[in-house]
Design a protein around this motif. Structure first.
Motif, PDB file in Angstrom:
ATOM      1  N   GLU A   2      11.080  16.451  64.967  1.00 45.65           N
ATOM      2  CA  GLU A   2       9.642  16.284  65.111  1.00 45.65           C
ATOM      3  C   GLU A   2       9.326  15.374  66.297  1.00 45.65           C
ATOM      4  N   GLN A   3      10.071  14.279  66.417  1.00 52.88           N
ATOM      5  CA  GLN A   3       9.820  13.353  67.515  1.00 52.88           C
ATOM      6  C   GLN A   3      10.142  14.006  68.856  1.00 52.88           C
ATOM      7  N   TRP A   4      11.235  14.783  68.897  1.00 52.70           N
ATOM      8  CA  TRP A   4      11.583  15.450  70.156  1.00 52.70           C
ATOM      9  C   TRP A   4      10.503  16.436  70.565  1.00 52.70           C
ATOM     10  N   TRP A   5      10.005  17.232  69.609  1.00 53.60           N
ATOM     11  CA  TRP A   5       8.973  18.221  69.938  1.00 53.60           C
ATOM     12  C   TRP A   5       7.688  17.532  70.378  1.00 53.60           C
ATOM     13  N   ASP A   6       7.333  16.447  69.705  1.00 55.18           N
ATOM     14  CA  ASP A   6       6.131  15.716  70.115  1.00 55.18           C
ATOM     15  C   ASP A   6       6.261  15.208  71.544  1.00 55.18           C
ATOM     16  N   ASP A   7       7.442  14.641  71.847  1.00 53.55           N
ATOM     17  CA  ASP A   7       7.636  14.102  73.196  1.00 53.55           C
ATOM     18  C   ASP A   7       7.646  15.213  74.243  1.00 53.55           C
ATOM     19  N   PRO A  31      14.321  26.519  64.571  1.00 53.58           N
ATOM     20  CA  PRO A  31      14.658  26.510  66.002  1.00 53.58           C
ATOM     21  C   PRO A  31      14.361  25.175  66.672  1.00 53.58           C
ATOM     22  N   ILE A  32      13.312  24.477  66.205  1.00 50.63           N
ATOM     23  CA  ILE A  32      12.985  23.198  66.822  1.00 50.63           C
ATOM     24  C   ILE A  32      14.091  22.187  66.552  1.00 50.63           C
ATOM     25  N   ALA A  33      14.634  22.199  65.343  1.00 50.24           N
ATOM     26  CA  ALA A  33      15.728  21.280  65.028  1.00 50.24           C
ATOM     27  C   ALA A  33      16.955  21.592  65.876  1.00 50.24           C
ATOM     28  N   GLU A  34      17.203  22.868  66.123  1.00 51.08           N
ATOM     29  CA  GLU A  34      18.369  23.232  66.917  1.00 51.08           C
ATOM     30  C   GLU A  34      18.179  22.813  68.382  1.00 51.08           C
ATOM     31  N   LEU A  35      16.970  23.019  68.911  1.00 52.27           N
ATOM     32  CA  LEU A  35      16.712  22.598  70.288  1.00 52.27           C
ATOM     33  C   LEU A  35      16.820  21.083  70.425  1.00 52.27           C
ATOM     34  N   ALA A  36      16.317  20.355  69.416  1.00 48.73           N
ATOM     35  CA  ALA A  36      16.423  18.899  69.463  1.00 48.73           C
ATOM     36  C   ALA A  36      17.872  18.458  69.435  1.00 48.73           C
ATOM     37  N   ARG A  37      18.687  19.158  68.635  1.00 48.31           N
ATOM     38  CA  ARG A  37      20.108  18.801  68.569  1.00 48.31           C
ATOM     39  C   ARG A  37      20.782  19.035  69.913  1.00 48.31           C
ATOM     40  N   LEU A  38      20.464  20.170  70.554  1.00 46.92           N
ATOM     41  CA  LEU A  38      21.055  20.456  71.853  1.00 46.92           C
ATOM     42  C   LEU A  38      20.601  19.455  72.916  1.00 46.92           C
ATOM     43  N   ALA A  39      19.388  18.898  72.730  1.00 50.64           N
ATOM     44  CA  ALA A  39      18.892  17.899  73.678  1.00 50.64           C
ATOM     45  C   ALA A  39      19.394  16.502  73.367  1.00 50.64           C
ATOM     46  N   GLY A  40      20.176  16.373  72.286  1.00 47.88           N
ATOM     47  CA  GLY A  40      20.729  15.071  71.931  1.00 47.88           C
ATOM     48  C   GLY A  40      19.817  14.197  71.108  1.00 47.88           C
ATOM     49  N   HIS A  41      18.832  14.796  70.403  1.00 51.95           N
ATOM     50  CA  HIS A  41      17.907  14.031  69.581  1.00 51.95           C
ATOM     51  C   HIS A  41      18.168  14.352  68.110  1.00 51.95           C
ATOM     52  N   CYS A  92       1.471  33.655  70.037  1.00 56.00           N
ATOM     53  CA  CYS A  92       2.261  33.848  68.824  1.00 56.00           C
ATOM     54  C   CYS A  92       3.242  32.695  68.678  1.00 56.00           C
ATOM     55  N   GLY A  93       3.898  32.660  67.525  1.00 60.79           N
ATOM     56  CA  GLY A  93       4.930  31.665  67.317  1.00 60.79           C
ATOM     57  C   GLY A  93       6.039  31.820  68.348  1.00 60.79           C
ATOM     58  N   ALA A  94       6.537  30.690  68.855  1.00 58.69           N
ATOM     59  CA  ALA A  94       7.541  30.746  69.923  1.00 58.69           C
ATOM     60  C   ALA A  94       8.773  31.540  69.507  1.00 58.69           C
ATOM     61  N   TRP A  95       9.102  31.539  68.218  1.00 55.68           N
ATOM     62  CA  TRP A  95      10.293  32.248  67.753  1.00 55.68           C
ATOM     63  C   TRP A  95      10.197  33.747  68.006  1.00 55.68           C
ATOM     64  N   ALA A 150      14.278  29.075  76.137  1.00 57.90           N
ATOM     65  CA  ALA A 150      14.988  28.336  75.094  1.00 57.90           C
ATOM     66  C   ALA A 150      15.119  29.177  73.831  1.00 57.90           C
ATOM     67  N   MET A 151      14.062  29.857  73.451  1.00 56.62           N
ATOM     68  CA  MET A 151      14.126  30.687  72.254  1.00 56.62           C
ATOM     69  C   MET A 151      15.041  31.883  72.451  1.00 56.62           C
ATOM     70  N   ALA A 152      15.087  32.402  73.681  1.00 53.91           N
ATOM     71  CA  ALA A 152      15.983  33.530  73.956  1.00 53.91           C
ATOM     72  C   ALA A 152      17.437  33.130  73.751  1.00 53.91           C
ATOM     73  N   GLU A 153      17.776  31.895  74.090  1.00 55.92           N
ATOM     74  CA  GLU A 153      19.146  31.434  73.872  1.00 55.92           C
ATOM     75  C   GLU A 153      19.469  31.305  72.394  1.00 55.92           C
ATOM     76  N   LEU A 154      18.449  31.009  71.581  1.00 59.12           N
ATOM     77  CA  LEU A 154      18.674  30.886  70.138  1.00 59.12           C
ATOM     78  C   LEU A 154      18.700  32.252  69.451  1.00 59.12           C
ATOM     79  N   ARG A 155      18.165  33.279  70.132  1.00 63.36           N
ATOM     80  CA  ARG A 155      18.174  34.636  69.572  1.00 63.36           C
ATOM     81  C   ARG A 155      18.869  35.555  70.568  1.00 63.36           C
ATOM     82  N   PRO A 156      20.155  35.426  70.767  1.00 61.09           N
ATOM     83  CA  PRO A 156      20.846  36.235  71.789  1.00 61.09           C
ATOM     84  C   PRO A 156      20.745  37.717  71.470  1.00 61.09           C
ATOM     85  N   GLY A 157      20.367  38.485  72.474  1.00 60.43           N
ATOM     86  CA  GLY A 157      20.304  39.935  72.309  1.00 60.43           C
ATOM     87  C   GLY A 157      19.011  40.427  71.736  1.00 60.43           C
TER      88      GLY A 157
END
Length: 802
Positions: free
Chosen positions: A151-156, A137-147, A225-228, A179-186
């Protein structure tokens, strides 16, 4: 959170979604709990660990530590849940204990996790449908943010953010939940077919525990708990659905405890949670309230100075400026690990990666080892091992260290016994090696020690053999003797029993050894077993053990080898001859040790009889044509080294072996066997050197390609100086035969019959200049050299001229 995600959530529940082992997440959790003031804290972790949570507040508990769970009947089935000082779960647990608030672990119990894993191996199911949500999920959020770098996006976005203490501390967690809700619709309501079964079971159990906390009357519940998992815990799922999913889960009997962990292990993907690349850096981020980069550069500079690198305060200032500049150029809010590493490399390491590798290993990763109080549950074997470690002052440490033992000292002898017993139990805390002092005596031992957290599992596995290290090692030795596959394995076990001082196991091992030796007629097996058996006879004086029972057995094996060796060496192929040559050398050394044993119960005639029998066996091998040349040459060399044959007889044997009647390949094998003891023999014996030179010169051209690989292999085993000296002697005619009638010394390139005094004078003048002395008078026609009065008799120049 969005309205959809909060709809089914009970009032007074704060879902704190985190990244495991994240310093920013840990700081955010600390701020949120301080503001929210929960009356119960629920943490993602194995539910059976609740009785162990109170130990987290013990004064002797120091992270990094880990929860270890293992199956009672099969300790090899184990799992770890590591916690560092910067782990959000650890911060939440410490908050609850310090504020006297109940804390609970709410993840699926390990009893079900192990049983389900074993069930999946025994009865694999068809592959599930691919999950619609991304695996990372972190890689997907970074991609949506244009990064491009997750790892660097999450750190920042998270890890480098410092709570200011003024705003809503729960706001970041609501943002992460959305953000996690958008990655797990429903969530559970509509998308349960897209989730992995393990996640569905875990989340169903966590929802059950959350409901139980609310029913118990807790009105301010904090869940870490884990954000996922946050969307699944917030979703409105009927109780019956969760109960149906959890009904009938298999169980395994498990035990849990706390064990020390290391930062180095946190950097690997082992156990619970993904591995992190920089635990030392993350700990620094978590523990540095301000001026993070300045404090880090100061630590790096101090470390490099300890390693004798010239680093000053000016380097620190310049490195901080460079890191901040790089962060600004790269659009980062603060310098991260990449910027600080680049600055350290450029400023403090002067562009070199060698000192930077030290910084990476010792600071960025780190070697911190956690501590666990004695009150933590442990198997009896672990408790006994801990007692022995303390009594012998052998502290488990995560870094490799060398330990030299003098077995004449009681403490060192006890340390040796402990390490050998642990090795027998497959607990490889120490690895034995050659003595660093260069001593070959039996009273010296060298070990390399390194304690790995996984050794706790090995200790738990070894607990089936006994409750103490001594009793467990004894039982393990008896079991290995009963199930040993080869005679050599049993003899090696007998040696270990003496090294580990296991007198109660030795009778069982000796009986197994005698039975196998009586039934085994393979000479190669006997020759493989004899060296270890003879080595055990050397330990009696130093270790205070009685090895008398082994002597008769060893002598019996030696006699059987003498009888069976000549027929066993006949008509062997090249591979078989090579293996037998190794046995021949090892047996020769073993017989020499056996005959050198001057015990009072072994008079000289008995030792002489065995020595003479072995010498006769070597003579038979040396003169039998059906024996491969490799073995015949080796036998001749052993007889020569033992003084049984003189150089003249060895030369005669070599002359026969290298005659024209001998096939070139067999003759090359003879030379290989003869010279296996070292090439210095050819340096000192010109007669043998001349014979070898004559034979090589006379090898037919068509046979030389087959002979050359054998010769190269033989001479490649010599030291470079020995090879060079042999070549010079052959070229200078130092040998007999063709070598003896070769060129004179005056014909060798670079050498003359008489010294060239003019060239020597020039060299002397050059040497005088290099030594800071005035030039010595040289030849009249030498340019640039002028006489200098008073230096003709200078002693230094006189030596240079000579």
């Amino acid at each position: 959170m969005s309205e959809r995600q909060t709809e089914g959530r009970a009032p007074g529940v704060a879902l704190l979604g985190v990244r495991h082992h994240g310093p920013g997440s840990a700081r955010a959790v600390a701020a949120a709990l301080e503001q929210y003031r929960p009356d119960i804290v629920l943490i993602e972790g194995p539910a059976e660990a609740d009785p162990l949570l109170a130990l987290a507040a013990h004064r002797d508990m120091a992270p990094p530590v880990a929860l270890l769970a293992h199956v009672v009947d099969d300790p090899a089935q184990a799992a770890f849940w590591p916690f560092a000082a910067f782990s959000p779960e650890w911060v939440a647990l410490r908050h609850a204990l310090e504020h006297e608030v109940p804390a609970r672990f709410i993840d699926l119990p390990a009893t079900h996790t192990f049983a389900l894993a074993e069930q999946a191996v025994a009865h694999p199911e068809p592959p599930e449908q691919p999950a619609a949500a991304p695996l990372d999920p972190i890689a997907e959020l970074a991609r949506l943010a244009g990064h491009s770098d997750p790892e660097q996006w999450w750190d920042d976005a998270v890890e480098h953010r410092l709570p200011d203490g003024r705003g809503d501390a729960l706001a970041p967690f609501r943002t992460i939940a959305e953000a996690m809700a958008e990655l797990r619709p429903g969530g559970e309501a509509t998308g349960e077919a897209t989730e992995r079964r393990s996640d569905l079971l875990r989340e169903a159990y966590m929802r059950r525990q959350l409901r139980a906390a609310v029913r118990a009357g807790h009105r301010r519940v904090a869940v870490v708990c884990g954000a996922w998992h946050v969307p699944a815990l917030a979703a409105k799922v009927p109780v019956g659905t969760d109960n149906a999913r959890l009904k009938g889960l298999p169980k395994a009997r498990v035990e849990l405890t706390w064990v020390p962990w290391t930062h180095r292990r946190l950097s690997q993907s082992t156990g619970y949670g993904a591995g992190i690349a920089s635990p030392g850096w993350y700990e620094h981020l978590f523990t540095s309230p301000d001026r993070t980069v300045v404090r880090w550069m100061t630590r790096v500079a101090a470390f490099l100075r300890e390693e004798d690198h010239p680093v000053s305060s000016a380097h620190v200032i310049e490195a901080v400026r460079l890191a901040e500049t790089l962060a600004a150029m790269r659009g980062r809010p603060l310098p991260g690990l990449a910027e600080t590493t680049d600055a350290v490399r450029a400023v403090m390491c002067e562009g070199s990666d060698v000192p930077l590798a030290l910084v990476q290993d010792r600071l960025v990763v780190g070697d911190r080892l956690g501590e666990v109080p004695d009150e933590a549950p442990a198997v009896p074997l672990q408790r006994d091992l801990t007692r022995l470690q303390r009594g012998l002052r052998l502290k488990p440490e995560p870094d490799e260290r060398d330990l030299d033992l003098d077995l004449r000292k009681d403490t060192d002898a006890a340390r040796s016994r402990l390490l050998h017993r642990l090795a027998l139990l497959d607990i490889p805390w120490g690895r034995a090696g050659a003595s660093r002092s260069g001593s070959t005596g039996t009273f010296r031992e060298s070990w390399r020690l390194r304690w790995e957290p996984e050794l706790a599992v090995a200790v738990a596995e070894a607990g089936i053999w006994g409750t103490t290290v001594g009793s467990a090692a004894t039982a393990r030795a008896r079991d290995r003797a009963a199930h040993a596959g080869t005679l050599a394995e049993v003899t090696g076990l007998a040696e270990v029993c003496l090294l580990a001082d296991l007198p109660e196991a030795l009778p069982t091992v000796l009986k197994a050894l005698a039975d196998r030796a009586a039934l085994d007629a393979d000479v190669a097996h006997l020759a493989e077993a004899l060296p270890a058996l003879v080595r055990t006879l050397r330990y009696g004086d130093v270790r205070g053990t009685d090895a008398t029972a082994l002597r008769g057995l060893a002598e019996g094996l030696a006699v059987r080898i003498c009888i069976g060796l000549p027929p066993a060496c006949g008509s062997l192929d090249a591979e078989g001859a090579g293996a037998m040559a190794a046995h021949l050398g090892a047996t020769h050394a073993a017989v020499a040790l056996l005959c050198a044993d001057g015990s009072p119960d072994r008079p000289e005639p008995e030792r002489s009889a065995l020595r003479e029998r072995w010498t006769a066996t070597l003579r038979v091998l040396a003169g039998r044509d059906t024996v491969p040349g490799l073995l015949r040459g080796r036998a001749v060399r052993l007889l020569l080294d033992d003084g049984q044959w003189d150089a003249g007889e060895a030369a005669r044997q070599m002359g026969l072996a290298l005659s024209l009647a001998t096939p070139p390949a067999d003759a090359a094998g003879w030379i290989e066997g003869f010279l296996a003891g070292g090439g210095m023999l050819l340096v000192h014996d010109t007669q043998l050197l001349g014979l070898v030179d004559d034979w090589i010169s006379g090898v037919p051209e068509q046979a030389f390609p087959d002979v050359l690989p054998l010769l190269r292999r033989t001479f490649a085993g010599f030291e470079a100086g020995v090879r060079r000296t042999i070549g010079e002697r052959v070229r200078g005619g130092a040998g007999g035969g063709a070598a003896g009638g070769g060129a004179r010394t005056s014909d060798r390139p670079g050498f003359a019959a008489e010294p060239d005094r003019a060239r020597a004078e020039a060299a002397a003048a050059t040497a005088a200049l290099l030594l800071g002395l005035a030039p010595h008078p040289g030849p009249a026609d030498h340019p640039g050299l002028a006489p200098h009065p008073g230096l003709t008799d200078h002693p230094g120049l006189t030596e240079v001229q000579r």
